[in-house]
Design an enzyme around this catalytic site. Structure first.
Site, mmCIF file in Angstrom:
data_model
loop_
_atom_site.group_PDB
_atom_site.id
_atom_site.type_symbol
_atom_site.label_atom_id
_atom_site.label_comp_id
_atom_site.label_asym_id
_atom_site.label_seq_id
_atom_site.Cartn_x
_atom_site.Cartn_y
_atom_site.Cartn_z
ATOM 1 C CD GLU A 209 -2.449 1.526 2.569
ATOM 2 O OE1 GLU A 209 -2.368 2.706 2.970
ATOM 3 O OE2 GLU A 209 -2.941 0.600 3.229
ATOM 4 C CB CYS A 243 -1.376 6.933 2.582
ATOM 5 S SG CYS A 243 -2.472 5.758 3.379
#
Length: 584
Positions: A209, A243
């Site tokens: 990720e 993020c």
């Protein structure tokens, strides 16, 4: 030993002794998959979740002092960590473990992501080697100690703090490792992919990720008060160090001035300071290096006359004031600025599709936000935007395990989504095929048969009243089926198409060097010899763009189908939106 620094005041809050090369070797030698019934593993993970909750005060204190987390952020992080452990404990698949998994986690969610990766690996029966971020080893140590107390064997879970360039590299470059879970930058994920291609078994999974250039579009029908609250939360909560955080805001010309006035006013009441204080909205960025990089970006924008609003900061610590910067569009952003900096662009209604194309052209695809009260526009944008998680009429941070499975596409990650139904399968041993000698051979080459994708499948997931959560799976780009041989390639394509995916058969004398340049594929199926598999891995690792897998056995759903989640605040109409019509 090295000091661990509090970013709020730059004082030492503890010490860590980084792992040595000898420690890594000892850990690898001692690592043993957790050979216990699934029910026993689940019970231990649930006990660990209980211990997390019982020790909430200590965990909050470490999160605040080591990572600069505010109390609300610490509460949310503990909740997410506990949710991960309970969700994975409840959904253990009936499959063999991969073996030994390296889990490398980031400093921005040093408890939640750290615990999520580890608990997924443990739930499936793996041995886990945990490498926390260099800035946050104390919270990792406490989490590991609670997991051991809950009954996780020490041979199945070991902590190895230290620098990514040393410890991380060692733990992703040893043939005894069977898979890697990583959350962090796209560049680091690419380096890990290259290292794995050289040393791990061909087909070893990399669950990555990575970052994103996340955008939000606010059109003229949006409720300004609601949009501004969502913008503030998405861009500046956690000092912008998520993020999923909003990086580029598009405001429709018709309402841009009014929204900007409200946004600047909302920024004025944000309180920066020691995150341990309840009246603080935003704390420091993680360290001096991060602060210097963000300030350099702001300084350049200021010199160009593009700073629209900048807040002052406390004198101590590594604070950066929330800042608005004017841009013409997302194409002006050369890289992700991981902090409380929001870039703002204006757009005209007729340019909506161009903006969508510009966002997609970045190659990233993590989160996206949309504020509009036109239902047709919601559908239009959601059908076209490339993002793993889409949020409508709410903020675009804070995904909930089980309700909003989280993960990106393109340069933003490999999938499957964390906290979702397909995640644990990647931590299990691949279902391998018969050896290459049993398959026929042929000199057929590209182009081959291309499958027709099945219809997207949408599943409604649980959530609170007033919120819609839908997870849709649809075909990824084609998987390249390389056999070896026509029989194997045809069998591979049949499996992929049967799952609703697309496939291209390429077998026999296919030139591996062409793999580096073929566009529009999602990965490679190869059921043949390991040496060729190694060459395929090396070639895939050289490619520019998204990280692509080699699949040495039966494909799983997450490699055939892309997952996309859409979350809609269904209470956001603010009146009869039907009166607004289809255009604004």
């Amino acid at each position: 030993a090295e000091d661990v620094i509090n970013p709020s005041d730059l004082t030492a809050v503890g010490q860590v002794t980084p792992a040595s090369a000898a420690d890594v070797e000892q850990a690898l030698a001692a690592a043993q998959p957790w050979d216990a019934p699934a029910a026993e593993r689940a019970a231990a993970l649930n006990k660990a979740a209980d211990l997390y909750e019982e020790n909430f005060g200590e965990l909050f204190a470490i999160l605040a002092r080591e990572a600069g987390k505010s109390i609300p952020d610490a509460v949310a992080e503990l909740r997410e960590a506990v949710d991960f452990m309970r969700y994975y404990a409840a959904n253990i698949p009936p499959a063999a473990p991969a073996g030994v998994f390296t889990c490398i986690s980031p400093w921005n969610f040093p408890l939640a992501i750290f615990s999520g990766q580890i608990s997924a690996g443990l739930a499936c029966g793996n041995a886990v080697l945990a490498k926390p971020a260099e800035q946050t080893p104390l919270i990792a140590h406490r989490a590991i100690s609670l997991m051991h107390e809950a009954g996780v064997p020490r041979s199945a879970l070991q902590l190895l703090p230290g620098q990514g360039s040393k410890i991380g590299a060692a733990l992703t470059g040893d043939a005894r490792v069977d898979g890697v879970a990583f959350t962090g930058s796209t560049a680091t994920a690419m380096r890990i992919r290259s290292t794995m291609a050289e040393t791990l078994r061909p087909g070893a999974p990399l669950i990555a990720e990575t970052g994103g250039l996340n955008a939000m579009i606010v059109d003229s029908t949006a409720l300004p008060e609601q949009a501004v609250q969502s913008i503030i939360e998405s861009a500046f909560q956690s000092a912008g160090q998520r993020c999923s955080a909003l990086r580029c805001l598009y405001l429709q010309d018709d309402v841009a001035d009014g929204v900007l006035t409200m946004l600047k006013g909302a920024m004025d009441v944000l309180n920066l300071g020691d995150p341990w204080h309840l009246n603080v909205d935003s704390g420091p960025v993680i360290d001096a290096g991060a602060r210097a990089g963000i300030l350099a970006h702001i300084d350049q924008a200021r010199a160009e006359g593009r700073v629209l609003k900048e807040m002052s900061t406390p004198q101590a610590g590594t604070f950066v004031g929330p800042t608005l910067i004017s841009v013409t569009g997302i194409g002006d952003l050369e890289q992700e600025i991981f902090g409380p900096v929001l870039h703002v662009a204006r757009f005209k209604s007729q340019d909506l599709d161009k903006i969508i194309n510009d966002i997609n052209a970045t190659g990233y695809g993590l989160t996206f936000g949309l504020h509009t009260r036109i239902d047709d526009r919601v559908q239009h944008v959601c059908d076209r935007i490339h993002a793993g998680n889409i949020y409508v009429n709410r903020n675009q941070i804070g995904a909930i395990v089980g309700s909003q499975p989280f993960g990106g596409e393109g340069l933003s990650g490999t999938g499957p989504k964390a906290g979702g139904p397909n995640y644990l399968a990647r931590f299990c041993a691949p279902d391998r095929q018969t050896s290459a000698e049993t398959w026929g051979t042929t000199t057929a080459d590209l182009p081959g048969e291309t499958g027709v994708p099945g219809r997207p499948i949408t599943t409604s997931l649980p959530g609170p009243t007033g919120e819609s959560n839908r997870l849709t799976t649809s075909a990824r780009p084609p998987l390249l089926c390389m056999g070896p041989g026509a029989t194997a390639a045809a069998s591979q394509a049949k499996e992929v198409i049967g799952m609703g995916g697309t496939a291209i058969e390429a077998h026999g004398m296919f030139d591996l060097h062409r793999l580096e340049f073929i566009q529009g594929i999602a990965g490679v199926l190869w059921w043949g010899d390991e040496d060729t598999g190694r060459e395929i891995e090396r070639t895939l690792a050289k490619r520019q763009g998204p990280i692509l897998p080699l699949i040495p056995g039966h494909p799983d759903r997450a490699r055939v189908l892309a997952e996309r989640h859409v979350c809609v605040d269904t209470t956001a109409a603010g009146g009869n939106a039907a009166l607004l019509g289809g255009e604004s």
